[in-house]
Design a protein around this motif. Structure first.
Motif, PDB file in Angstrom:
ATOM      1  N   PHE A  17     -15.778 -25.572  38.402  1.00  0.00           N
ATOM      2  CA  PHE A  17     -15.918 -24.357  39.207  1.00  0.00           C
ATOM      3  C   PHE A  17     -15.180 -23.196  38.553  1.00  0.00           C
ATOM      4  O   PHE A  17     -15.713 -22.085  38.434  1.00  0.00           O
ATOM      5  CB  PHE A  17     -15.382 -24.611  40.622  1.00  0.00           C
ATOM      6  N   VAL A  18     -13.957 -23.441  38.100  1.00  0.00           N
ATOM      7  CA  VAL A  18     -13.165 -22.385  37.445  1.00  0.00           C
ATOM      8  C   VAL A  18     -13.836 -21.939  36.154  1.00  0.00           C
ATOM      9  O   VAL A  18     -13.896 -20.744  35.853  1.00  0.00           O
ATOM     10  CB  VAL A  18     -11.723 -22.875  37.196  1.00  0.00           C
ATOM     11  N   VAL A  19     -14.363 -22.871  35.387  1.00  0.00           N
ATOM     12  CA  VAL A  19     -15.042 -22.508  34.135  1.00  0.00           C
ATOM     13  C   VAL A  19     -16.288 -21.684  34.431  1.00  0.00           C
ATOM     14  O   VAL A  19     -16.563 -20.693  33.746  1.00  0.00           O
ATOM     15  CB  VAL A  19     -15.385 -23.781  33.329  1.00  0.00           C
ATOM     16  N   ALA A  20     -17.028 -22.056  35.462  1.00  0.00           N
ATOM     17  CA  ALA A  20     -18.231 -21.295  35.819  1.00  0.00           C
ATOM     18  C   ALA A  20     -17.856 -19.868  36.216  1.00  0.00           C
ATOM     19  O   ALA A  20     -18.490 -18.895  35.775  1.00  0.00           O
ATOM     20  CB  ALA A  20     -18.982 -21.995  36.938  1.00  0.00           C
ATOM     21  N   VAL A  21     -16.818 -19.721  37.030  1.00  0.00           N
ATOM     22  CA  VAL A  21     -16.375 -18.383  37.435  1.00  0.00           C
ATOM     23  C   VAL A  21     -15.869 -17.620  36.214  1.00  0.00           C
ATOM     24  O   VAL A  21     -16.150 -16.428  36.049  1.00  0.00           O
ATOM     25  CB  VAL A  21     -15.288 -18.493  38.532  1.00  0.00           C
ATOM     26  N   LEU A  25     -17.798 -14.129  35.535  1.00  0.00           N
ATOM     27  CA  LEU A  25     -17.067 -12.941  35.984  1.00  0.00           C
ATOM     28  C   LEU A  25     -17.117 -11.768  35.002  1.00  0.00           C
ATOM     29  O   LEU A  25     -17.335 -10.630  35.441  1.00  0.00           O
ATOM     30  CB  LEU A  25     -15.622 -13.324  36.303  1.00  0.00           C
ATOM     31  N   PRO A  26     -16.949 -11.950  33.711  1.00  0.00           N
ATOM     32  CA  PRO A  26     -17.020 -10.788  32.817  1.00  0.00           C
ATOM     33  C   PRO A  26     -18.365 -10.068  32.861  1.00  0.00           C
ATOM     34  O   PRO A  26     -18.408  -8.835  32.819  1.00  0.00           O
ATOM     35  CB  PRO A  26     -16.779 -11.376  31.427  1.00  0.00           C
ATOM     36  N   PHE A  27     -19.437 -10.819  32.974  1.00  0.00           N
ATOM     37  CA  PHE A  27     -20.752 -10.178  33.044  1.00  0.00           C
ATOM     38  C   PHE A  27     -20.894  -9.366  34.328  1.00  0.00           C
ATOM     39  O   PHE A  27     -21.453  -8.266  34.322  1.00  0.00           O
ATOM     40  CB  PHE A  27     -21.864 -11.224  32.949  1.00  0.00           C
ATOM     41  N   ALA A  28     -20.375  -9.879  35.418  1.00  0.00           N
ATOM     42  CA  ALA A  28     -20.424  -9.149  36.690  1.00  0.00           C
ATOM     43  C   ALA A  28     -19.572  -7.886  36.614  1.00  0.00           C
ATOM     44  O   ALA A  28     -19.982  -6.819  37.085  1.00  0.00           O
ATOM     45  CB  ALA A  28     -19.949 -10.045  37.828  1.00  0.00           C
ATOM     46  N   VAL A  29     -18.401  -7.976  36.020  1.00  0.00           N
ATOM     47  CA  VAL A  29     -17.517  -6.812  35.905  1.00  0.00           C
ATOM     48  C   VAL A  29     -18.165  -5.733  35.046  1.00  0.00           C
ATOM     49  O   VAL A  29     -18.154  -4.547  35.407  1.00  0.00           O
ATOM     50  CB  VAL A  29     -16.150  -7.230  35.324  1.00  0.00           C
ATOM     51  N   PHE A  30     -18.745  -6.119  33.912  1.00  0.00           N
ATOM     52  CA  PHE A  30     -19.373  -5.116  33.056  1.00  0.00           C
ATOM     53  C   PHE A  30     -20.614  -4.511  33.697  1.00  0.00           C
ATOM     54  O   PHE A  30     -20.915  -3.337  33.493  1.00  0.00           O
ATOM     55  CB  PHE A  30     -19.705  -5.710  31.687  1.00  0.00           C
TER      56      PHE A  30
END
Length: 88
Positions: A17-21, A25-30
């Motif tokens: 789960f942590v690896v998936a997030v 997450l970087p793609f969502a932030v960008f």
């Protein structure tokens, strides 16, 4: 030993789960950053256009005031005099 095996399974699931997030997450932030920059650019252009409209309106009011005599100034609207306007 069964407790240790159960804990390892739980840790493996949490790790995935942590690896998936961590990977998503970087793609969502960008993506959000790009949308925010676009919105900021659009807001700045709208603000510049509004400023130009306000300047043009001020010039028109000055020109209109220079053409009309002082005695021909219109009466104040009902909102300023405290009277209510009646609409049919």
């Amino acid at each position: 030993m069964e407790i240790f095996g159960g804990m390892m399974v739980m840790m493996a699931i949490l790790g995935l789960f942590v690896v998936a997030v961590w990977l998503v997450l970087p793609f969502a932030v960008f993506a959000v950053k790009a949308k925010m920059e676009r919105a900021l650019d659009l807001l700045e252009s709208v603000e510049q256009r509004l400023g130009r409209v306000e300047e043009r309106l001020a010039r028109l009011e000055e020109a209109r005031g220079a053409r009309e005599p002082a005695s021909a100034t219109p009466a104040a609207p009902p909102e300023e005099t405290g009277q209510e306007s009646v609409r049919p």
